[in-house]
Write a protein that holds these residues in place. Structure first.
Motif, PDB file in Angstrom:
ATOM      1  N   ALA A   1      44.160  60.455  -9.701  1.00 36.79           N
ATOM      2  CA  ALA A   1      44.622  59.174 -10.243  1.00 36.79           C
ATOM      3  C   ALA A   1      45.064  59.310 -11.703  1.00 36.79           C
ATOM      4  CB  ALA A   1      43.524  58.124 -10.114  1.00 36.79           C
ATOM      5  N   LEU A   2      44.298  60.031 -12.502  1.00 38.96           N
ATOM      6  CA  LEU A   2      44.676  60.229 -13.905  1.00 38.96           C
ATOM      7  C   LEU A   2      45.937  61.082 -14.030  1.00 38.96           C
ATOM      8  CD1 LEU A   2      41.120  60.745 -15.403  1.00 38.96           C
ATOM      9  CD2 LEU A   2      42.668  58.818 -15.828  1.00 38.96           C
ATOM     10  N   THR A   3      46.082  62.055 -13.140  1.00 38.58           N
ATOM     11  CA  THR A   3      47.275  62.907 -13.145  1.00 38.58           C
ATOM     12  C   THR A   3      48.505  62.071 -12.817  1.00 38.58           C
ATOM     13  OG1 THR A   3      45.908  64.796 -12.485  1.00 38.58           O
ATOM     14  CG2 THR A   3      48.283  65.019 -12.188  1.00 38.58           C
TER      15      THR A   3
ATOM     16  N   LEU B   1      50.289  61.743 -16.344  1.00 37.01           N
ATOM     17  CA  LEU B   1      51.313  62.799 -16.284  1.00 37.01           C
ATOM     18  C   LEU B   1      52.478  62.437 -15.372  1.00 37.01           C
ATOM     19  CD1 LEU B   1      49.145  66.055 -16.194  1.00 37.01           C
ATOM     20  CD2 LEU B   1      50.103  64.855 -18.179  1.00 37.01           C
ATOM     21  N   GLY B   2      52.361  61.331 -14.638  1.00 33.84           N
ATOM     22  CA  GLY B   2      53.454  60.879 -13.786  1.00 33.84           C
ATOM     23  C   GLY B   2      53.670  61.715 -12.541  1.00 33.84           C
ATOM     24  N   LYS B   3      52.621  62.346 -12.036  1.00 32.87           N
ATOM     25  CA  LYS B   3      52.737  63.208 -10.857  1.00 32.87           C
ATOM     26  C   LYS B   3      52.412  62.421  -9.590  1.00 32.87           C
ATOM     27  CE  LYS B   3      53.529  66.443 -13.795  1.00 32.87           C
ATOM     28  NZ  LYS B   3      54.896  66.604 -14.237  1.00 32.87           N
ATOM     29  N   ASP B   4      53.202  62.645  -8.564  1.00 38.03           N
ATOM     30  CA  ASP B   4      53.073  61.930  -7.294  1.00 38.03           C
ATOM     31  C   ASP B   4      51.801  62.368  -6.559  1.00 38.03           C
ATOM     32  OD1 ASP B   4      53.312  60.787  -4.774  1.00 38.03           O
ATOM     33  OD2 ASP B   4      55.367  61.494  -4.455  1.00 38.03           O
ATOM     34  N   PRO B   5      50.857  61.445  -6.323  1.00 40.46           N
ATOM     35  CA  PRO B   5      49.629  61.830  -5.631  1.00 40.46           C
ATOM     36  C   PRO B   5      49.863  62.321  -4.202  1.00 40.46           C
ATOM     37  CG  PRO B   5      49.555  59.503  -6.300  1.00 40.46           C
ATOM     38  CD  PRO B   5      50.871  60.050  -6.738  1.00 40.46           C
ATOM     39  N   LYS B   6      50.983  61.932  -3.594  1.00 38.44           N
ATOM     40  CA  LYS B   6      51.256  62.370  -2.214  1.00 38.44           C
ATOM     41  C   LYS B   6      51.518  63.868  -2.130  1.00 38.44           C
ATOM     42  CE  LYS B   6      53.405  57.991  -1.203  1.00 38.44           C
ATOM     43  NZ  LYS B   6      54.717  57.396  -1.326  1.00 38.44           N
ATOM     44  N   VAL B   7      51.907  64.481  -3.242  1.00 38.74           N
ATOM     45  CA  VAL B   7      52.162  65.931  -3.243  1.00 38.74           C
ATOM     46  C   VAL B   7      51.295  66.627  -4.291  1.00 38.74           C
ATOM     47  CG1 VAL B   7      54.465  65.855  -2.225  1.00 38.74           C
ATOM     48  CG2 VAL B   7      54.215  65.597  -4.695  1.00 38.74           C
TER      49      VAL B   7
ATOM     50  N   LYS C   1      53.679  66.566 -25.314  1.00 37.11           N
ATOM     51  CA  LYS C   1      52.400  66.915 -25.944  1.00 37.11           C
ATOM     52  C   LYS C   1      51.469  65.711 -25.963  1.00 37.11           C
ATOM     53  CE  LYS C   1      54.090  70.549 -28.985  1.00 37.11           C
ATOM     54  NZ  LYS C   1      54.201  71.018 -30.378  1.00 37.11           N
ATOM     55  N   ASP C   2      52.014  64.538 -26.246  1.00 37.98           N
ATOM     56  CA  ASP C   2      51.186  63.333 -26.285  1.00 37.98           C
ATOM     57  C   ASP C   2      50.612  63.000 -24.913  1.00 37.98           C
ATOM     58  OD1 ASP C   2      51.585  63.031 -29.012  1.00 37.98           O
ATOM     59  OD2 ASP C   2      53.199  61.565 -28.775  1.00 37.98           O
ATOM     60  N   GLU C   3      51.396  63.157 -23.861  1.00 40.74           N
ATOM     61  CA  GLU C   3      50.894  62.911 -22.505  1.00 40.74           C
ATOM     62  C   GLU C   3      49.766  63.883 -22.172  1.00 40.74           C
ATOM     63  OE1 GLU C   3      54.887  61.217 -20.262  1.00 40.74           O
ATOM     64  OE2 GLU C   3      54.622  63.397 -20.456  1.00 40.74           O
ATOM     65  N   LYS C   4      49.958  65.148 -22.508  1.00 41.03           N
ATOM     66  CA  LYS C   4      48.924  66.147 -22.208  1.00 41.03           C
ATOM     67  C   LYS C   4      47.653  65.870 -23.007  1.00 41.03           C
ATOM     68  CE  LYS C   4      52.192  69.285 -22.637  1.00 41.03           C
ATOM     69  NZ  LYS C   4      52.923  70.558 -22.762  1.00 41.03           N
ATOM     70  N   ALA C   5      47.788  65.471 -24.263  1.00 43.02           N
ATOM     71  CA  ALA C   5      46.615  65.150 -25.084  1.00 43.02           C
ATOM     72  C   ALA C   5      45.871  63.940 -24.511  1.00 43.02           C
ATOM     73  CB  ALA C   5      47.031  64.893 -26.523  1.00 43.02           C
ATOM     74  N   ALA C   6      46.609  62.914 -24.114  1.00 43.39           N
ATOM     75  CA  ALA C   6      45.993  61.726 -23.524  1.00 43.39           C
ATOM     76  C   ALA C   6      45.296  62.078 -22.206  1.00 43.39           C
ATOM     77  CB  ALA C   6      47.049  60.642 -23.292  1.00 43.39           C
ATOM     78  N   TYR C   7      45.907  62.953 -21.438  1.00 43.31           N
ATOM     79  CA  TYR C   7      45.343  63.395 -20.156  1.00 43.31           C
ATOM     80  C   TYR C   7      44.013  64.118 -20.379  1.00 43.31           C
ATOM     81  CZ  TYR C   7      45.270  65.838 -15.617  1.00 43.31           C
ATOM     82  OH  TYR C   7      44.932  66.338 -14.385  1.00 43.31           O
TER      83      TYR C   7
ATOM     84  N   ALA D   1      36.592  61.905 -20.487  1.00 45.44           N
ATOM     85  CA  ALA D   1      35.802  60.674 -20.415  1.00 45.44           C
ATOM     86  C   ALA D   1      35.391  60.367 -18.980  1.00 45.44           C
ATOM     87  CB  ALA D   1      36.594  59.505 -21.003  1.00 45.44           C
ATOM     88  N   ARG D   2      36.319  60.498 -18.045  1.00 50.30           N
ATOM     89  CA  ARG D   2      36.010  60.171 -16.630  1.00 50.30           C
ATOM     90  C   ARG D   2      35.033  61.171 -16.025  1.00 50.30           C
ATOM     91  NH1 ARG D   2      34.164  57.635 -13.091  1.00 50.30           N
ATOM     92  NH2 ARG D   2      35.209  57.193 -11.122  1.00 50.30           N
ATOM     93  N   MET D   3      35.216  62.444 -16.347  1.00 53.63           N
ATOM     94  CA  MET D   3      34.293  63.455 -15.813  1.00 53.63           C
ATOM     95  C   MET D   3      32.887  63.264 -16.374  1.00 53.63           C
ATOM     96  SD  MET D   3      35.661  65.395 -13.484  1.00 53.63           S
ATOM     97  CE  MET D   3      34.749  66.946 -13.471  1.00 53.63           C
ATOM     98  N   ALA D   4      32.773  62.835 -17.627  1.00 56.03           N
ATOM     99  CA  ALA D   4      31.446  62.557 -18.194  1.00 56.03           C
ATOM    100  C   ALA D   4      30.758  61.448 -17.393  1.00 56.03           C
ATOM    101  CB  ALA D   4      31.572  62.176 -19.662  1.00 56.03           C
TER     102      ALA D   4
END
Length: 142
Positions: A27-29, A33-39, A80-86, A92-95
């Motif tokens: 979901a975060l990806t 990052l704008g990646k399609d969860p279906k693939v 770079k900003d997208e990767k840093a936010a990711y 945070a979510r894994m914690a």
């Protein structure tokens, strides 16, 4: 279409933990990052906290959790900003999912050239070109 490999160590146990981790990272990806969860493909593996050492002591001794996440994406598709936010959002979510994290917890966004990466027998570059030309992508060929 990233391939995401997750290895985590935690004393937290839940029958759905691996699926919860895969769902959260997918979901975060997609969102950041704008990646399609279906693939998106995700592999989740667990390591024993007694076997994971950080800062000279096992995670079990420290009462902490950790992870190594390796995300393969097509080169140049994220800023770079997208990767840093990711990285921050996943941390945070894994914690929340696996417990307090050791600061030596890693996520690597591996940008792979579009002509050297793909799925379903097609490179990402071939998919991109076919989409620009308005034709269905075909495996093989030059």
């Amino acid at each position: 279409m990233p391939l995401i490999n997750i290895v985590y160590a935690s004393s937290h146990r839940s029958p759905t933990l691996k699926k919860d981790i895969a769902d959260a990272v997918t979901a975060l990806t997609a969102r950041i990052l704008g990646k399609d969860p279906k693939v998106t493909a995700v592999i989740v593996s667990e390591a024993d906290p007694a076997d994971w050492f950080a800062g000279g002591a096992s995670l079990a001794e420290q009462g902490l959790a950790s992870y190594w996440i390796d995300v393969h994406v097509t080169e140049g598709t994220n800023t770079k900003d997208e990767k840093a936010a990711y990285l921050a959002a996943v941390f945070a979510r894994m914690a929340e999912l696996i417990g307090p994290l050791h600061h030596e917890t890693y996520l690597h966004v591996d940008e792979v050239r579009g002509d050297a990466y793909g799925f379903g027998g097609l490179t990402q570059e071939r998919r991109y070109i076919a989409a620009r030309l308005g034709v269905p992508p075909q495996p093989g060929g030059a």
